[in-house]
Design a protein around this motif. Structure first.
Motif, PDB file in Angstrom:
ATOM      1  N   UNK A   1       4.938   5.272   2.723  1.00 11.14           N
ATOM      2  CA  UNK A   1       4.102   6.788   3.126  1.00 11.14           C
ATOM      3  C   UNK A   1       5.074   7.828   2.567  1.00 11.14           C
ATOM      4  N   UNK A   2       4.492   8.547   1.746  1.00 10.16           N
ATOM      5  CA  UNK A   2       4.880   9.634   1.149  1.00 10.16           C
ATOM      6  C   UNK A   2       5.167  10.908   2.099  1.00 10.16           C
ATOM      7  N   UNK A   3       6.189  11.268   2.528  1.00  7.33           N
ATOM      8  CA  UNK A   3       6.497  12.533   3.394  1.00  7.33           C
ATOM      9  C   UNK A   3       7.660  12.957   3.358  1.00  7.33           C
ATOM     10  N   UNK A   4       7.719  14.163   3.429  1.00  8.16           N
ATOM     11  CA  UNK A   4       9.247  14.926   3.501  1.00  8.16           C
ATOM     12  C   UNK A   4       9.192  15.405   5.017  1.00  8.16           C
ATOM     13  N   UNK A   5       8.437  15.153   5.873  1.00  4.57           N
ATOM     14  CA  UNK A   5       8.455  15.738   7.121  1.00  4.57           C
ATOM     15  C   UNK A   5       8.660  14.472   8.143  1.00  4.57           C
ATOM     16  N   UNK A   6       8.041  13.392   7.841  1.00  2.16           N
ATOM     17  CA  UNK A   6       8.211  12.266   8.943  1.00  2.16           C
ATOM     18  C   UNK A   6       9.630  11.754   9.061  1.00  2.16           C
TER      19      UNK A   6
ATOM     20  N   UNK B   1       9.242   5.205   4.670  1.00  6.46           N
ATOM     21  CA  UNK B   1       8.844   6.613   4.484  1.00  6.46           C
ATOM     22  C   UNK B   1       9.760   7.091   3.053  1.00  6.46           C
ATOM     23  N   UNK B   2       8.860   7.637   2.202  1.00  6.82           N
ATOM     24  CA  UNK B   2       9.615   7.887   0.877  1.00  6.82           C
ATOM     25  C   UNK B   2       9.588   9.496   0.913  1.00  6.82           C
ATOM     26  N   UNK B   3      10.773  10.149   1.057  1.00  2.00           N
ATOM     27  CA  UNK B   3      11.146  11.372   1.337  1.00  2.00           C
ATOM     28  C   UNK B   3      11.020  12.355   0.019  1.00  2.00           C
TER      29      UNK B   3
ATOM     30  N   UNK C   1       0.774  -1.297   0.105  1.00  2.00           N
ATOM     31  CA  UNK C   1       0.091   0.147  -0.078  1.00  2.00           C
ATOM     32  C   UNK C   1       0.811   1.181  -0.062  1.00  2.00           C
ATOM     33  N   UNK C   2       0.494   2.157  -0.849  1.00  2.00           N
ATOM     34  CA  UNK C   2       1.091   3.483  -0.850  1.00  2.00           C
ATOM     35  C   UNK C   2       0.117   4.542  -0.261  1.00  2.00           C
ATOM     36  N   UNK C   3       0.617   5.388   0.575  1.00  2.00           N
ATOM     37  CA  UNK C   3      -0.427   6.588   1.095  1.00  2.00           C
ATOM     38  C   UNK C   3       0.434   7.792   1.440  1.00  2.00           C
ATOM     39  N   UNK C   4      -0.103   8.860   1.331  1.00  2.00           N
ATOM     40  CA  UNK C   4       0.139   9.983   1.619  1.00  2.00           C
ATOM     41  C   UNK C   4       0.486  10.564   3.321  1.00  2.00           C
ATOM     42  N   UNK C   5       1.000  11.390   3.466  1.00  2.00           N
ATOM     43  CA  UNK C   5       1.354  11.594   5.052  1.00  2.00           C
ATOM     44  C   UNK C   5       0.148  11.622   5.753  1.00  2.00           C
TER      45      UNK C   5
END
Length: 175
Positions: A70-75, A85-87, A44-48
């Motif tokens: 999880x797509x996130x530049x902040x986590x 986490x995919x930053x 599963x791919x999801x946004x932050x």
């Protein structure tokens, strides 16, 4: 090749969540077999925002029984070891996932994440369950951007009034 499938519930007027992110308007239909739906995916791919909402609700990504990205530049990845986490460069990560062996990939919620992966040409199917409610506002199914043609694949109506629609994503964006 694995397919990336955007599977989401939406109100009749096109919102995936209310103005404050609420989803209490989603009708529960006992005839929908979520186990069957989830068995088609192993990733599963999801946004932050979706991920943080899940955590706030006291749910663990492990409950899904899938690898979670999880797509996130902040986590901080060190604070969220149960997921990947995919930053940066989510499209490259998803393209790599699609090339790997396995079941299809579920793109869960997050209109912005959906829009980015759609514009990158990575979404293969859109599965929308239309809930019989008008919200009048909230988080849209997809943020504004260019148009994409969809080819109808299937539909199903449930006793609750939910209509599930499945489309294949066209190869060329509409002008």
């Amino acid at each position: 090749m694995r397919q990336l499938v955007y599977s989401v519930a939406t109100s009749l007027d096109g919102f995936i969540a209310g103005p404050k992110g609420e989803y209490d308007w989603i009708v529960r239909d006992p005839t929908i077999d979520f186990g069957e739906i989830f068995r088609q995916f192993d990733t599963v791919v999801m946004g932050r925002h979706c991920y943080e909402f899940m955590i706030r609700e006291g749910r663990s990504p492990k409950e899904l029984g899938m690898r979670v990205f999880v797509a996130s530049t902040t986590l901080d990845p060190e604070q969220h070891r149960e997921v990947t986490i995919v930053g940066s460069n989510l499209p490259a990560t998803v393209a790599e996932l699609k090339r790997a062996s396995g079941k299809d990939i579920w793109l869960f919620g997050g209109g912005t994440t959906f829009r980015g992966l759609l514009d990158a040409g990575l979404v293969d199917r859109v599965e929308v369950s239309v809930i019989p409610v008008l919200l009048g506002g909230g988080i849209p199914l997809i943020p504004a951007g260019r148009r994409w043609p969809l080819q109808f694949k299937d539909s199903r109506t449930f006793p609750s009034g939910i209509v599930s629609l499945t489309y294949r994503v066209g190869t060329e964006p509409a002008i």
